[in-house]
Design a protein around this motif. Structure first.
Motif, PDB file in Angstrom:
ATOM      1  N   MET A  14       4.094   8.107   6.597  1.00  0.00           N
ATOM      2  CA  MET A  14       4.920   7.936   5.403  1.00  0.00           C
ATOM      3  C   MET A  14       4.150   8.204   4.115  1.00  0.00           C
ATOM      4  O   MET A  14       4.755   8.497   3.080  1.00  0.00           O
ATOM      5  N   ILE A  15       2.822   8.108   4.158  1.00  0.00           N
ATOM      6  CA  ILE A  15       2.035   8.304   2.930  1.00  0.00           C
ATOM      7  C   ILE A  15       1.169   9.567   3.022  1.00  0.00           C
ATOM      8  O   ILE A  15       0.160   9.677   2.335  1.00  0.00           O
ATOM      9  N   ALA A  16       1.584  10.487   3.864  1.00  0.00           N
ATOM     10  CA  ALA A  16       0.964  11.811   3.945  1.00  0.00           C
ATOM     11  C   ALA A  16      -0.511  11.752   4.309  1.00  0.00           C
ATOM     12  O   ALA A  16      -1.346  12.458   3.746  1.00  0.00           O
ATOM     13  N   GLY A  17      -0.858  10.873   5.257  1.00  0.00           N
ATOM     14  CA  GLY A  17      -2.198  10.885   5.831  1.00  0.00           C
ATOM     15  C   GLY A  17      -3.276  10.301   4.942  1.00  0.00           C
ATOM     16  O   GLY A  17      -4.403  10.793   4.946  1.00  0.00           O
ATOM     17  N   ARG A  18      -2.968   9.213   4.241  1.00  0.00           N
ATOM     18  CA  ARG A  18      -3.963   8.629   3.335  1.00  0.00           C
ATOM     19  C   ARG A  18      -4.345   7.197   3.707  1.00  0.00           C
ATOM     20  O   ARG A  18      -4.845   6.451   2.872  1.00  0.00           O
ATOM     21  N   LEU A  19      -4.150   6.811   4.962  1.00  0.00           N
ATOM     22  CA  LEU A  19      -4.479   5.449   5.387  1.00  0.00           C
ATOM     23  C   LEU A  19      -5.930   5.348   5.848  1.00  0.00           C
ATOM     24  O   LEU A  19      -6.433   6.207   6.568  1.00  0.00           O
ATOM     25  N   ILE A  74      -7.312   8.584  12.087  1.00  0.00           N
ATOM     26  CA  ILE A  74      -7.283   7.601  11.005  1.00  0.00           C
ATOM     27  C   ILE A  74      -8.644   6.919  10.943  1.00  0.00           C
ATOM     28  O   ILE A  74      -9.114   6.358  11.940  1.00  0.00           O
ATOM     29  N   PRO A  75      -9.322   6.942   9.797  1.00  0.00           N
ATOM     30  CA  PRO A  75     -10.638   6.304   9.730  1.00  0.00           C
ATOM     31  C   PRO A  75     -10.545   4.788   9.838  1.00  0.00           C
ATOM     32  O   PRO A  75      -9.651   4.162   9.277  1.00  0.00           O
ATOM     33  N   PHE A  76     -11.494   4.219  10.567  1.00  0.00           N
ATOM     34  CA  PHE A  76     -11.620   2.772  10.692  1.00  0.00           C
ATOM     35  C   PHE A  76     -12.718   2.277   9.756  1.00  0.00           C
ATOM     36  O   PHE A  76     -13.840   2.785   9.791  1.00  0.00           O
ATOM     37  N   LEU A  77     -12.390   1.293   8.934  1.00  0.00           N
ATOM     38  CA  LEU A  77     -13.394   0.534   8.207  1.00  0.00           C
ATOM     39  C   LEU A  77     -13.545  -0.787   8.942  1.00  0.00           C
ATOM     40  O   LEU A  77     -12.575  -1.542   9.066  1.00  0.00           O
ATOM     41  N   LEU A 130       0.814  -1.205   0.000  1.00  0.00           N
ATOM     42  CA  LEU A 130       0.000   0.000   0.000  1.00  0.00           C
ATOM     43  C   LEU A 130       0.855   1.266   0.000  1.00  0.00           C
ATOM     44  O   LEU A 130       0.458   2.294  -0.555  1.00  0.00           O
ATOM     45  N   MET A 131       2.023   1.190   0.604  1.00  0.00           N
ATOM     46  CA  MET A 131       2.919   2.341   0.592  1.00  0.00           C
ATOM     47  C   MET A 131       3.410   2.616  -0.822  1.00  0.00           C
ATOM     48  O   MET A 131       3.490   3.769  -1.252  1.00  0.00           O
ATOM     49  N   VAL A 132       3.702   1.551  -1.571  1.00  0.00           N
ATOM     50  CA  VAL A 132       4.094   1.715  -2.971  1.00  0.00           C
ATOM     51  C   VAL A 132       2.972   2.381  -3.755  1.00  0.00           C
ATOM     52  O   VAL A 132       3.185   3.329  -4.518  1.00  0.00           O
ATOM     53  N   ALA A 133       1.747   1.892  -3.562  1.00  0.00           N
ATOM     54  CA  ALA A 133       0.592   2.427  -4.296  1.00  0.00           C
ATOM     55  C   ALA A 133       0.339   3.887  -3.949  1.00  0.00           C
ATOM     56  O   ALA A 133       0.067   4.716  -4.830  1.00  0.00           O
ATOM     57  N   ALA A 134       0.408   4.218  -2.664  1.00  0.00           N
ATOM     58  CA  ALA A 134       0.131   5.593  -2.256  1.00  0.00           C
ATOM     59  C   ALA A 134       1.184   6.560  -2.782  1.00  0.00           C
ATOM     60  O   ALA A 134       0.865   7.649  -3.267  1.00  0.00           O
ATOM     61  N   LEU A 135       2.445   6.155  -2.716  1.00  0.00           N
ATOM     62  CA  LEU A 135       3.519   7.040  -3.147  1.00  0.00           C
ATOM     63  C   LEU A 135       3.573   7.194  -4.658  1.00  0.00           C
ATOM     64  O   LEU A 135       4.187   8.138  -5.172  1.00  0.00           O
TER      65      LEU A 135
END
Length: 311
Positions: A94-99, A168-171, A57-62
């Protein structure tokens, strides 16, 4: 069937769960295509033997500009909540708040047996899940947690690793009544799955009937109280087929062992023309408030996203 949707109608949002993360270059291209097609989120999964749920997911976000990412869903039985909070906070930073942190109870007996990890009985599993949610929310929101429960004992006066997002939002995904109640208390997104579990935890479509989803929706509303309008309602689509060559309800029903009425009503199977699927999603939003749709084939579903996203 009575109305059970929240009073506030949310705009549609769409997300993709990707299966397989073997090649970073392929993942980069896939994530960029998903973003370009108008999807809001990209999700992984948490099963032993597959890739780590966070690293891809870090690869995808970046590789993207706005795409939010998350695991769908973390198997709570695999994780201590304090250590999971540390991971989630670090990844989010690390992904600028997109988790988006997807969370569930876990269910697969063989998967746990393969690593010598006890899979608790359902009641105990949900009890532990509730404690984990409480610890996670406290640590991620406040950086502190003092908690003594049956399953977790946590005394953290300050967590050094903090997320970029203040919340951080919880699903939270599931079908059982107690998981729905936990979603009412902790979820930012509650995902109806319709999945029930047989011998060894094998998932099946025991909760696909629309009446069962309506009943869960009512339960979510009742327990959430004033929080109800804060919870985005989601479906995890198990079968999507779009266009003139899409499966018929009869064929789709035979795959799941369900009758055509169940297939036509369920939010977990979306088949037919673009207009038929658009109409069905609009009915589901009116009936039970579902506005967040997660599927696995971004290209074929793109015309529906183009028509409904943000509306």
């Amino acid at each position: 069937m009575g109305m059970t949707a929240p009073s506030a109608t949310r705009p549609f949002r769409f997300a993709v769960q990707k299966m397989g993360f073997e090649d970073p270059a392929e993942l980069t291209a896939f994530a960029r295509r998903v973003e370009a097609l108008g999807y809001d989120e990209l999700y992984s999964y948490d099963h032993f033997g597959a890739d780590d749920p966070f690293a891809p997911l870090m690869v995808a976000a970046l590789a993207t500009e706005r795409l939010r990412v998350g695991p769908l869903v973390i198997n709570n039985e695999f994780h201590h909540p304090a250590l999971l909070a540390r991971t989630a906070a670090s990844v989010d930073r690390m992904i600028a708040g997109r988790l988006v942190l997807g969370l569930g109870t876990g269910y697969d007996q063989a998967e746990h047996d393969s690593i010598g990890l006890t899979l608790r009985q359902p009641k105990e599993r949900v009890d532990r899940f509730g404690e984990s949610l409480r610890v996670l929310r406290s640590l991620l929101d406040d950086g502190t947690c003092e908690f003594n429960g049956e399953h977790h004992h946590v005394a953290v006066t300050e967590m050094e690793s903090r997320a970029s997002q203040p919340h951080i939002p919880f699903l939270i995904g599931g079908h059982g009544q107690r998981v729905v109640a936990l979603g009412a208390r902790y979820a930012d997104i509650f995902q109806f799955t319709g999945l029930t579990h047989g011998e060894g935890g094998k998932p099946g479509p025991g909760g696909f009937a629309i009446d069962q989803v309506i009943e869960r929706s009512r339960r979510l509303t009742e327990v959430a109280g004033d929080r109800d309008d804060q919870i985005e309602r989601s479906t995890l689509v198990q079968l999507a087929a779009v266009g003139p060559d899409a499966l018929s309800s009869d064929v789709a029903g035979s795959r799941f062992g369900l009758d055509t009425d169940t297939i036509d009503g369920t939010p977990f199977v979306l088949i037919g023309s673009v207009q038929q699927i658009v109409d069905k999603l609009e009915r589901l939003r009116q009936l039970i408030g579902i506005s967040h749709v997660v599927l696995r084939d971004p290209d074929s579903f793109a015309p529906i996203v183009d028509q409904l996203r943000g509306r």
